[in-house]
Design an enzyme around this catalytic site. Structure first.
Site, short mmCIF file in Angstrom:
data_model
loop_
_atom_site.label_atom_id
_atom_site.label_comp_id
_atom_site.label_asym_id
_atom_site.label_seq_id
_atom_site.Cartn_x
_atom_site.Cartn_y
_atom_site.Cartn_z
N SER A 147 0.74 -1.27 -0.06
CA SER A 147 0.11 0.03 -0.06
C SER A 147 1.02 1.19 0.03
CB SER A 147 -0.83 -0.09 1.42
OG SER A 147 -2.05 0.92 0.93
N ARG A 217 -11.87 7.00 9.43
CA ARG A 217 -11.30 5.74 9.30
C ARG A 217 -12.38 4.57 8.78
NH1 ARG A 217 -7.35 2.04 8.90
NH2 ARG A 217 -7.65 -0.02 10.37
N ASP A 313 -8.56 -6.45 -5.11
CA ASP A 313 -8.11 -5.34 -4.46
C ASP A 313 -8.87 -4.16 -5.46
OD1 ASP A 313 -7.04 -3.00 -3.78
OD2 ASP A 313 -4.98 -3.75 -3.65
N HIS A 346 -8.00 -5.09 -0.64
CA HIS A 346 -6.82 -4.41 -0.54
C HIS A 346 -6.22 -5.19 0.85
CE1 HIS A 346 -3.55 -1.51 -0.59
NE2 HIS A 346 -3.73 -1.09 0.53
N ASP A 347 -6.63 -5.22 2.01
CA ASP A 347 -6.00 -5.90 2.86
C ASP A 347 -5.45 -7.03 2.86
OD1 ASP A 347 -6.01 -3.66 4.69
OD2 ASP A 347 -7.67 -4.36 6.07
#
Length: 366
Positions: A147, A217, A313, A346-347
């Site tokens: 990232s 967040r 992602d 993405h994680d």
């Protein structure tokens, strides 16, 4: 408002020039190290953290008490084997875990707050290179990042091509897209709309812009996941109830999850740092830095590259990784590329994806 905590820290001996034309004096870099540095200093690996990450890559976080964010990867006998390598992970400038940032004191003894200069990814890497200089490490065995960490790894390869023999960029991009910028702007506006933000001057006050930071967040966390992952984990399941409340409490499990993520984040992160780091990511454009052509960024590279993406992602999709690979090919740089299948979005680079372990280990050890 998260407290400022650092384990190891050093002050750079030279002022740090910034892309804005300003400079920072007395810059502190907070960092962690794992494993022994070889006598010839040839076994150093630099791991660059993501937006909300920190230097605690393989040790318990001092605020949350949770294991390091990549503990499954870094340690004795693990993918990044600390029996063989000396691993360094530093908190970037602009952040809030000990490196110089908005919460740090300026020359007048008061927190910088919004007087802190706007920084870029390249500025962050200047700080990391300054740390390597202070540690006497001229050339890294590998620089690794996922990232925003991947942006730093690419920036180091482009702007300090002699400093790393291998570059491992995971789930990243060579420039932030309009969609990426848009999501960040929603988060920044949530923070600045919080009355407790006070124009950034909330240090020392009884209240901080926690509500705004929590919303920021929550919005960002959605982009780190995939629809498949959210559906599998939560679906439309209700949270601790048998029927809808016909109100605005967290009826659904996914709502409760996001609120939990937002609330917990405010305990370990600083709202102003979130503003500055997201802006740095939005400014990131390696091609723009090198005459408008991405291949130019890697023309002088002496490194081997490995670029990894994930099929789920949608924040930094595979097409953006392929763009980096094509530029590396055009520059004549040796590069391997793989798109891995994982349901986590993405994680995925932070979670248990065995194929990622194999690819990374093969590249680092090869």
């Amino acid at each position: 408002m998260a407290p400022v905590i650092a384990s190891k820290s050093l002050t750079l001996s030279r002022d740090l020039p910034l892309d804005s034309g300003q400079a920072l004096a007395g810059v502190q870099i907070a960092f962690e190290t794992y494993g022994e540095l070889a006598e010839d200093r040839s076994n150093a690996i630099l791991i660059c953290h993501a937006l909300t990450g920190d230097q605690y890559v393989a040790s318990n976080h001092p605020i949350t008490g949770k294991p390091g964010w990549w503990e499954r990867m870094v340690g004795p006998g693990k993918v990044v084997d600390t029996n063989r390598f000396h691993v360094i992970c530093a908190n970037v400038i602009g952040s809030c875990m000990g490196s110089t940032g908005p919460a740090s004191n300026a020359a007048d003894g008061q927190p910088y707050a919004m007087r802190f200069p706007v920084i870029t990814i390249r500025d962050m890497v200047r700080g990391l290179v300054g740390l390597l200089d202070e540690l006497g490490i001229e050339r890294l065995h590998t620089v690794i990042g996922g990232s925003m960490g991947g942006m730093q790894a690419l920036s180091l390869a482009a702007n300090w091509p002699e400093r790393a023999a291998r570059v491992l960029a995971i789930a990243t991009t060579a420039r932030h897209s309009a969609q990426n910028i848009a999501f960040h702007e929603v988060g920044r506006q949530a923070i600045m709309a919080d009355p407790n933000w006070r124009g950034g001057d909330y240090y020392g006050a009884e209240t901080a812009p926690d509500a705004g930071l929590a919303v920021a967040r929550m919005a960002a966390h959605i982009t780190y996941l995939s629809e498949e992952g959210l559906t599998e984990k939560f679906g439309r399941n209700l949270q601790d109830r048998d029927k809808k409340s016909f109100g605005f409490d967290a009826d659904f499990q996914v709502e409760s999850y996001l609120r939990y993520q937002g609330s917990g984040f405010t305990q370990r992160f600083d709202a102003n740092s979130y503003l500055y780091i997201t802006r740095a990511m939005d400014y990131f454009d390696l091609a723009e830095e090198h005459g408008g052509k991405l291949a130019n960024a890697f023309a002088g590279s002496r490194a081997r590259f490995c670029v990894i993406s994930f099929d789920s992602d949608w924040l930094y999709p595979t097409a953006q990784s392929r763009h980096i690979v094509h530029a590396l090919n055009a520059a004549g740089a040796p590069v391997s590329f793989v798109e891995l299948s994982a349901p986590f979005g993405h994680d995925s680079f932070l979670l248990d994806v065995p194929a990622l372990d194999r690819v990374m280990k093969g590249f680092i050890d090869g």
